[in-house]
Design a protein around this motif. Structure first.
Motif, PDB file in Angstrom:
ATOM      1  N   LEU A  21     -11.398 -63.717 -43.809  1.00 53.15           N
ATOM      2  CA  LEU A  21     -12.766 -63.992 -44.245  1.00 53.15           C
ATOM      3  C   LEU A  21     -12.806 -65.214 -45.159  1.00 53.15           C
ATOM      4  O   LEU A  21     -13.664 -66.090 -44.997  1.00 53.15           O
ATOM      5  N   ALA A  22     -11.884 -65.282 -46.105  1.00 52.66           N
ATOM      6  CA  ALA A  22     -11.833 -66.434 -47.011  1.00 52.66           C
ATOM      7  C   ALA A  22     -11.556 -67.720 -46.236  1.00 52.66           C
ATOM      8  O   ALA A  22     -12.161 -68.761 -46.507  1.00 52.66           O
ATOM      9  N   PHE A  23     -10.667 -67.662 -45.251  1.00 52.88           N
ATOM     10  CA  PHE A  23     -10.346 -68.835 -44.440  1.00 52.88           C
ATOM     11  C   PHE A  23     -11.576 -69.300 -43.666  1.00 52.88           C
ATOM     12  O   PHE A  23     -11.892 -70.498 -43.648  1.00 52.88           O
ATOM     13  N   VAL A  24     -12.288 -68.375 -43.061  1.00 49.58           N
ATOM     14  CA  VAL A  24     -13.505 -68.722 -42.316  1.00 49.58           C
ATOM     15  C   VAL A  24     -14.544 -69.313 -43.272  1.00 49.58           C
ATOM     16  O   VAL A  24     -15.189 -70.323 -42.952  1.00 49.58           O
ATOM     17  N   ALA A  25     -14.683 -68.724 -44.456  1.00 46.48           N
ATOM     18  CA  ALA A  25     -15.667 -69.206 -45.422  1.00 46.48           C
ATOM     19  C   ALA A  25     -15.355 -70.622 -45.905  1.00 46.48           C
ATOM     20  O   ALA A  25     -16.248 -71.469 -45.994  1.00 46.48           O
ATOM     21  N   VAL A  26     -14.098 -70.886 -46.204  1.00 47.61           N
ATOM     22  CA  VAL A  26     -13.703 -72.227 -46.661  1.00 47.61           C
ATOM     23  C   VAL A  26     -13.963 -73.259 -45.558  1.00 47.61           C
ATOM     24  O   VAL A  26     -14.473 -74.352 -45.820  1.00 47.61           O
ATOM     25  N   ASN A  27     -13.652 -72.903 -44.332  1.00 53.23           N
ATOM     26  CA  ASN A  27     -13.902 -73.819 -43.221  1.00 53.23           C
ATOM     27  C   ASN A  27     -15.392 -74.001 -42.976  1.00 53.23           C
ATOM     28  O   ASN A  27     -15.843 -75.103 -42.649  1.00 53.23           O
ATOM     29  N   ALA A  28     -16.173 -72.960 -43.145  1.00 56.25           N
ATOM     30  CA  ALA A  28     -17.627 -73.079 -42.995  1.00 56.25           C
ATOM     31  C   ALA A  28     -18.193 -73.988 -44.078  1.00 56.25           C
ATOM     32  O   ALA A  28     -19.069 -74.818 -43.805  1.00 56.25           O
ATOM     33  N   GLN A  29     -17.679 -73.844 -45.297  1.00 55.28           N
ATOM     34  CA  GLN A  29     -18.132 -74.694 -46.403  1.00 55.28           C
ATOM     35  C   GLN A  29     -17.833 -76.165 -46.116  1.00 55.28           C
ATOM     36  O   GLN A  29     -18.617 -77.039 -46.440  1.00 55.28           O
ATOM     37  N   MET A  82     -13.701 -57.074 -37.768  1.00 53.08           N
ATOM     38  CA  MET A  82     -14.605 -57.702 -38.727  1.00 53.08           C
ATOM     39  C   MET A  82     -16.001 -57.899 -38.144  1.00 53.08           C
ATOM     40  O   MET A  82     -16.992 -57.823 -38.872  1.00 53.08           O
ATOM     41  N   ARG A  83     -16.078 -58.131 -36.856  1.00 52.57           N
ATOM     42  CA  ARG A  83     -17.388 -58.211 -36.189  1.00 52.57           C
ATOM     43  C   ARG A  83     -18.064 -56.844 -36.215  1.00 52.57           C
ATOM     44  O   ARG A  83     -19.248 -56.736 -36.524  1.00 52.57           O
ATOM     45  N   GLU A  84     -17.308 -55.804 -35.911  1.00 52.43           N
ATOM     46  CA  GLU A  84     -17.857 -54.450 -35.905  1.00 52.43           C
ATOM     47  C   GLU A  84     -18.302 -54.012 -37.294  1.00 52.43           C
ATOM     48  O   GLU A  84     -19.269 -53.259 -37.440  1.00 52.43           O
ATOM     49  N   LYS A  85     -17.606 -54.491 -38.316  1.00 52.82           N
ATOM     50  CA  LYS A  85     -17.947 -54.156 -39.699  1.00 52.82           C
ATOM     51  C   LYS A  85     -19.109 -54.995 -40.229  1.00 52.82           C
ATOM     52  O   LYS A  85     -19.617 -54.718 -41.317  1.00 52.82           O
ATOM     53  N   GLY A  86     -19.493 -56.042 -39.505  1.00 45.56           N
ATOM     54  CA  GLY A  86     -20.632 -56.859 -39.923  1.00 45.56           C
ATOM     55  C   GLY A  86     -20.303 -58.073 -40.756  1.00 45.56           C
ATOM     56  O   GLY A  86     -21.190 -58.699 -41.329  1.00 45.56           O
ATOM     57  N   TRP A  87     -19.033 -58.452 -40.829  1.00 46.18           N
ATOM     58  CA  TRP A  87     -18.628 -59.606 -41.637  1.00 46.18           C
ATOM     59  C   TRP A  87     -18.681 -60.919 -40.867  1.00 46.18           C
ATOM     60  O   TRP A  87     -18.964 -61.971 -41.448  1.00 46.18           O
ATOM     61  N   LEU A  88     -18.352 -60.885 -39.594  1.00 47.12           N
ATOM     62  CA  LEU A  88     -18.289 -62.091 -38.768  1.00 47.12           C
ATOM     63  C   LEU A  88     -19.146 -61.924 -37.519  1.00 47.12           C
ATOM     64  O   LEU A  88     -19.423 -60.804 -37.088  1.00 47.12           O
ATOM     65  N   LEU A 146     -22.294 -63.917 -46.300  1.00 51.47           N
ATOM     66  CA  LEU A 146     -22.735 -64.971 -47.222  1.00 51.47           C
ATOM     67  C   LEU A 146     -23.295 -64.363 -48.513  1.00 51.47           C
ATOM     68  O   LEU A 146     -23.026 -64.864 -49.611  1.00 51.47           O
ATOM     69  N   LEU A 147     -24.037 -63.277 -48.387  1.00 51.55           N
ATOM     70  CA  LEU A 147     -24.556 -62.588 -49.575  1.00 51.55           C
ATOM     71  C   LEU A 147     -23.412 -62.026 -50.420  1.00 51.55           C
ATOM     72  O   LEU A 147     -23.482 -62.037 -51.654  1.00 51.55           O
ATOM     73  N   HIS A 148     -22.362 -61.551 -49.753  1.00 55.46           N
ATOM     74  CA  HIS A 148     -21.182 -61.062 -50.471  1.00 55.46           C
ATOM     75  C   HIS A 148     -20.564 -62.194 -51.303  1.00 55.46           C
ATOM     76  O   HIS A 148     -20.213 -61.992 -52.473  1.00 55.46           O
ATOM     77  N   PHE A 149     -20.449 -63.375 -50.730  1.00 50.14           N
ATOM     78  CA  PHE A 149     -19.897 -64.512 -51.475  1.00 50.14           C
ATOM     79  C   PHE A 149     -20.825 -64.924 -52.615  1.00 50.14           C
ATOM     80  O   PHE A 149     -20.355 -65.350 -53.672  1.00 50.14           O
ATOM     81  N   ASP A 150     -22.137 -64.781 -52.431  1.00 49.59           N
ATOM     82  CA  ASP A 150     -23.075 -65.035 -53.525  1.00 49.59           C
ATOM     83  C   ASP A 150     -22.801 -64.084 -54.687  1.00 49.59           C
ATOM     84  O   ASP A 150     -22.801 -64.486 -55.851  1.00 49.59           O
ATOM     85  N   LYS A 151     -22.557 -62.812 -54.370  1.00 48.12           N
ATOM     86  CA  LYS A 151     -22.270 -61.820 -55.410  1.00 48.12           C
ATOM     87  C   LYS A 151     -20.948 -62.129 -56.116  1.00 48.12           C
ATOM     88  O   LYS A 151     -20.844 -62.002 -57.338  1.00 48.12           O
ATOM     89  N   LEU A 152     -19.941 -62.546 -55.340  1.00 44.38           N
ATOM     90  CA  LEU A 152     -18.658 -62.917 -55.958  1.00 44.38           C
ATOM     91  C   LEU A 152     -18.839 -64.120 -56.878  1.00 44.38           C
ATOM     92  O   LEU A 152     -18.225 -64.186 -57.949  1.00 44.38           O
ATOM     93  N   SER A 153     -19.672 -65.060 -56.466  1.00 44.07           N
ATOM     94  CA  SER A 153     -19.943 -66.229 -57.300  1.00 44.07           C
ATOM     95  C   SER A 153     -20.588 -65.812 -58.625  1.00 44.07           C
ATOM     96  O   SER A 153     -20.226 -66.313 -59.690  1.00 44.07           O
ATOM     97  N   THR A 154     -21.501 -64.878 -58.544  1.00 41.71           N
ATOM     98  CA  THR A 154     -22.137 -64.363 -59.759  1.00 41.71           C
ATOM     99  C   THR A 154     -21.100 -63.708 -60.661  1.00 41.71           C
ATOM    100  O   THR A 154     -21.144 -63.878 -61.891  1.00 41.71           O
ATOM    101  N   CYS A 155     -20.168 -62.976 -60.068  1.00 44.85           N
ATOM    102  CA  CYS A 155     -19.084 -62.365 -60.854  1.00 44.85           C
ATOM    103  C   CYS A 155     -18.269 -63.425 -61.577  1.00 44.85           C
ATOM    104  O   CYS A 155     -17.905 -63.257 -62.745  1.00 44.85           O
TER     105      CYS A 155
END
Length: 118
Positions: free
Chosen positions: A39-47, A76-82, A102-111
């Protein structure tokens, strides 16, 4: 009265505590450690606006065998992450984050911001 010094490690540890608290909230199903790395790898590449296909992901040796990566992507697709998006070539699918991820990463950013504030 002097303000106590905060070590950078204290900020990071506070972030870890806040991030762990997110796991207890009702949201998306929990990921295993390999899925979190993916998930982190996909997010960094998306960014970076880099496109990742399923084939690109399966070629990443650091995530294990192609079969392992494929099963994790499916999970991860079945779980709703990708999600997989179509491309010009119908045989090729792009790996993308869901809105919930993306909302999960927003929450982590707030943390992270809250941990830095103390």
């Amino acid at each position: 009265m002097t303000k106590s010094l905060v070590r950078p490690a204290d900020i990071y540890l506070r972030f870890l505590q806040l991030a762990e608290a997110l796991r207890g909230l009702p949201s998306l199903p929990v990921l295993d450690p390999l899925e979190e790395r993916i998930l982190a790898f996909v997010a960094v590449n998306a960014q970076a606006r880099d496109r990742l296909s399923v084939r690109d992901m399966m070629a990443k040796a650091e995530f294990g065998s192609p079969a392992t990566v494929h099963s994790r992507l499916k999970s991860m697709r079945e779980k709703g992450w990708l999600m997989l998006a179509d491309t010009d070539d119908t045989r090729r699918k792009q790996v993308e984050l869901t809105q919930a991820a993306l909302l999960h990463f927003d929450k982590l950013s707030t943390c992270l911001v809250n941990a830095a504030r103390g």
